[in-house]
Design an enzyme around this catalytic site. Structure first.
Site, short mmCIF file in Angstrom:
data_model
loop_
_atom_site.label_atom_id
_atom_site.label_comp_id
_atom_site.label_asym_id
_atom_site.label_seq_id
_atom_site.Cartn_x
_atom_site.Cartn_y
_atom_site.Cartn_z
N GLY A 98 50.43 -20.48 99.40
CA GLY A 98 51.42 -21.17 98.60
C GLY A 98 52.33 -22.00 99.50
O GLY A 98 52.92 -21.48 100.45
N LYS B 205 60.37 -7.80 86.49
CA LYS B 205 61.36 -7.33 87.47
C LYS B 205 61.90 -5.97 87.07
O LYS B 205 62.10 -5.09 87.93
CB LYS B 205 62.50 -8.34 87.58
CG LYS B 205 62.08 -9.62 88.29
CD LYS B 205 63.15 -10.67 88.20
CE LYS B 205 62.79 -11.89 89.02
NZ LYS B 205 63.66 -13.02 88.77
N1 LIG Z 1 61.49 -20.15 93.02
C1 LIG Z 1 62.26 -19.06 93.15
O1 LIG Z 1 63.49 -19.11 93.17
C2 LIG Z 1 61.61 -17.73 93.29
C3 LIG Z 1 60.25 -17.60 93.18
N2 LIG Z 1 59.67 -16.38 93.30
C4 LIG Z 1 58.25 -16.30 93.18
O2 LIG Z 1 57.64 -17.10 94.20
C5 LIG Z 1 56.36 -17.53 93.76
C6 LIG Z 1 56.21 -19.02 94.06
O3 LIG Z 1 57.20 -19.74 93.35
P1 LIG Z 1 57.42 -21.31 93.65
O4 LIG Z 1 57.32 -21.56 95.09
O5 LIG Z 1 58.67 -21.67 92.94
O6 LIG Z 1 56.15 -21.94 92.91
P2 LIG Z 1 55.47 -23.38 93.20
O7 LIG Z 1 54.78 -23.74 91.93
O8 LIG Z 1 56.47 -24.32 93.77
O9 LIG Z 1 54.38 -23.08 94.34
C7 LIG Z 1 53.28 -22.28 94.10
C8 LIG Z 1 52.31 -22.52 95.24
O10 LIG Z 1 51.24 -21.59 95.10
C9 LIG Z 1 50.03 -22.28 95.38
N3 LIG Z 1 48.92 -21.55 94.79
C10 LIG Z 1 48.66 -21.27 93.50
N4 LIG Z 1 47.51 -20.57 93.40
C11 LIG Z 1 47.05 -20.40 94.67
C12 LIG Z 1 45.90 -19.80 95.22
N5 LIG Z 1 45.00 -19.20 94.44
N6 LIG Z 1 45.73 -19.81 96.56
C13 LIG Z 1 46.64 -20.41 97.38
N7 LIG Z 1 47.75 -21.02 96.90
C14 LIG Z 1 47.94 -21.01 95.56
C15 LIG Z 1 50.25 -23.65 94.78
O11 LIG Z 1 49.28 -24.55 95.29
P3 LIG Z 1 49.31 -26.13 94.95
O12 LIG Z 1 50.41 -26.68 95.79
O13 LIG Z 1 47.95 -26.57 95.38
O14 LIG Z 1 49.55 -26.21 93.47
C16 LIG Z 1 51.67 -23.91 95.26
O15 LIG Z 1 51.65 -24.42 96.58
C17 LIG Z 1 56.27 -17.15 92.28
O16 LIG Z 1 55.50 -15.96 92.15
C18 LIG Z 1 57.71 -16.86 91.88
O17 LIG Z 1 57.84 -15.88 90.87
C19 LIG Z 1 60.38 -15.24 93.56
C20 LIG Z 1 61.72 -15.30 93.71
C21 LIG Z 1 62.48 -16.55 93.53
N1 LIG Z 2 61.95 -17.64 88.03
C1 LIG Z 2 62.60 -16.56 88.70
C2 LIG Z 2 62.58 -16.82 90.17
C3 LIG Z 2 62.65 -15.57 90.90
O1 LIG Z 2 61.93 -14.63 90.71
C4 LIG Z 2 64.03 -16.43 88.22
O2 LIG Z 2 64.48 -17.30 87.50
O3 LIG Z 2 64.70 -15.45 88.56
#
Ligand SMILES: NC(=O)C1=CN([C@@H]2O[C@H](COP(=O)(O)OP(=O)(O)OC[C@H]3O[C@@H](n4cnc5c(N)ncnc54)[C@H](OP(=O)(O)O)[C@@H]3O)[C@@H](O)[C@H]2O)C=CC1
Ligand SMILES: N[C@@H](CC=O)C(=O)O
EC number: 1.1.1.3
Length: 371
Positions: A32, A231
């Site tokens: 990711g 959560k």
């Molecule tokens: N945003 C936040 O504040 C928080 C987020 N989280 C968690 O973090 C995680 C990521 O969130 P976020 O960064 O916002 O999401 P994004 O959509 O910004 O990024 C997700 C990334 O995952 C990649 N991806 C998806 N499937 C695969 C796979 N099979 N193999 C490798 N890479 C993959 C995507 O690839 P591509 O670029 O090619 O689409 C992308 O780069 C989520 O589970 C979310 O719940 C937890 C706490 C807070």
């Molecule tokens: N989408 C989530 C991000 C963290 O897990 C939130 O809004 O709290």
């Protein structure tokens, strides 16, 4: 050069990326490169030449499109996700401390956690889909950690790295039983209800929260309460309460007709939320109350548990009504905190704090999982 290679190159000095492997460093595979994964790369870049950087070595990076070994900076296209995921373990090598960092929201990646753990590869995750779904999936992760003598870093799954899970585990390790948990567990919903004023359309605020990187890739996951359900399940299970998903009552904000839409049509449908939220807001405002999306876990008189998640109207002086921005605010009652709860508050979403939470866990594993 591909976007992924540019991301990694911007984040890591090529000299460091090409430094020889040493046994002293834990090897990382980052899955990711979106909001959270990108922030992981940035934080790692800031550690080049520091004692923190000395502990970790980035061995593999992938998103859905490409994978890359920072040693060569040569990106490889990934025609199929499944194929990409089978490259992860070999890229980490056979020995030493190996860690997968899951910064995706992918069920397919989450389904691989147990397999990696069972072969001795530690997993550090922001994704809740392995430990926050069925009880069986949670049990498989627990068993895999035992089988592989490996660790599961989950600090970033709840409160974006706030010391929530850690506090619950420390209370239990000290002999306390947790008796109740209540609070705001969604950073995006906290932000929305801290900003929504009943005047401008709610849908506009949802788009802002999404563009700021606070929502899940599909904001319905937040608005439906599903992300909060996960959560609460993770917190409950850490507290020793083995709840099943359907034991959490969830009051969704998403009408059925929006829930049924394909992801590409969600954005255009968001204004359909506006009248519903305007009505909830107006009623709360008239009563001098604030809207807050609250998760509750309580022990019943018969020793069972009740768990629910939904939008509440709270009096302005209610302890859970405070906070700003994306603040999560969580009260924990236990044997020692039976009258006044332990309260933990702080930003509960955002790429920076989440990436820091992930790398806290990675460093802890690299140091031998010491407290
Ligand atoms: N945003 C936040 O504040 C928080 C987020 N989280 C968690 O973090 C995680 C990521 O969130 P976020 O960064 O916002 O999401 P994004 O959509 O910004 O990024 C997700 C990334 O995952 C990649 N991806 C998806 N499937 C695969 C796979 N099979 N193999 C490798 N890479 C993959 C995507 O690839 P591509 O670029 O090619 O689409 C992308 O780069 C989520 O589970 C979310 O719940 C937890 C706490 C807070
Ligand atoms: N989408 C989530 C991000 C963290 O897990 C939130 O809004 O709290």
């Amino acid at each position: 050069m591909s976007a992924l290679a540019e991301d990694v190159r911007r984040s890591l000095s090529v000299a460091t990326a090409q430094a020889p492997r040493t046994a002293a460093r834990a090897r990382l595979a980052l899955l990711g490169t979106g909001n959270v994964g990108g922030a992981v790369l940035e934080r790692l870049a800031g550690w080049v030449g520091t004692p923190f950087g000395e502990k970790l070595e980035l061995a593999y990076v992938a998103n859905t499109r490409q994978s890359l070994h920072p040693h060569t900076l040569t990106p490889t296209p990934l025609p199929q996700t499944g194929e990409g995921l089978s490259r992860v373990a070999p890229a980490l090598g056979e020995d030493g401390t190996r860690i997968v960092i899951d910064a995706t929201a992918s069920a397919e990646v989450a389904a691989r956690h147990a397999g990696w753990l069972a072969q001795g590869i530690h997993v550090v995750t922001a994704c809740k889909l392995a430990r926050g779904t069925s009880l069986a999936a949670w049990q498989v992760i627990e068993a895999a950690c035992v089988a592989g003598d490996s660790h599961y870093g989950d600090a970033a799954t709840v409160g974006a790295g706030l010391p929530l899970l850690r506090s619950i585990r420390e209370l239990r390790a000290g002999g306390d039983r947790v008796t109740a948990i209540a609070g705001v567990l969604s950073g995006s919903l906290a932000w929305l209800f801290n900003h929504y004023d009943g005047l401008r359309p709610f849908s506009g605020f949802v788009r802002e929260a999404r563009d700021a990187g606070y929502t899940e890739p599909d904001p319905r996951e937040d608005l439906s309460g599903e992300d909060v359900r996960r959560k609460l399940l993770i917190l409950a299970r850490a507290a020793g309460v083995q709840l099943e998903q359907d034991e959490v009552e969830v009051a969704s904000l998403v009408p059925d007709e929006i829930a049924a839409l394909p992801k590409e049509e969600v954005d255009a449908s968001l204004p359909r939320l506006d009248p519903l939220l305007r009505e909830r807001y107006a009623k709360a405002y008239k009563n001098g109350e604030k809207l807050r999306f609250i998760a509750r876990l309580e022990r019943n008189a018969d020793g069972g548990w009740s768990a629910r998640v939904g939008l509440d109207a709270l009096s302005v002086d209610h302890p859970l009504a405070g906070g700003a921005g994306t603040d999560n605010k969580v009260a924990i009652w236990s044997d020692r905190y039976d009258d006044q709860p332990l309260v933990i508050q702080g930003p509960g979403a955002g790429a920076g704090v989440t990436a820091a939470g992930l790398l806290d866990d990675a460093l802890r594993i690299a140091r031998g999982w010491k407290k």
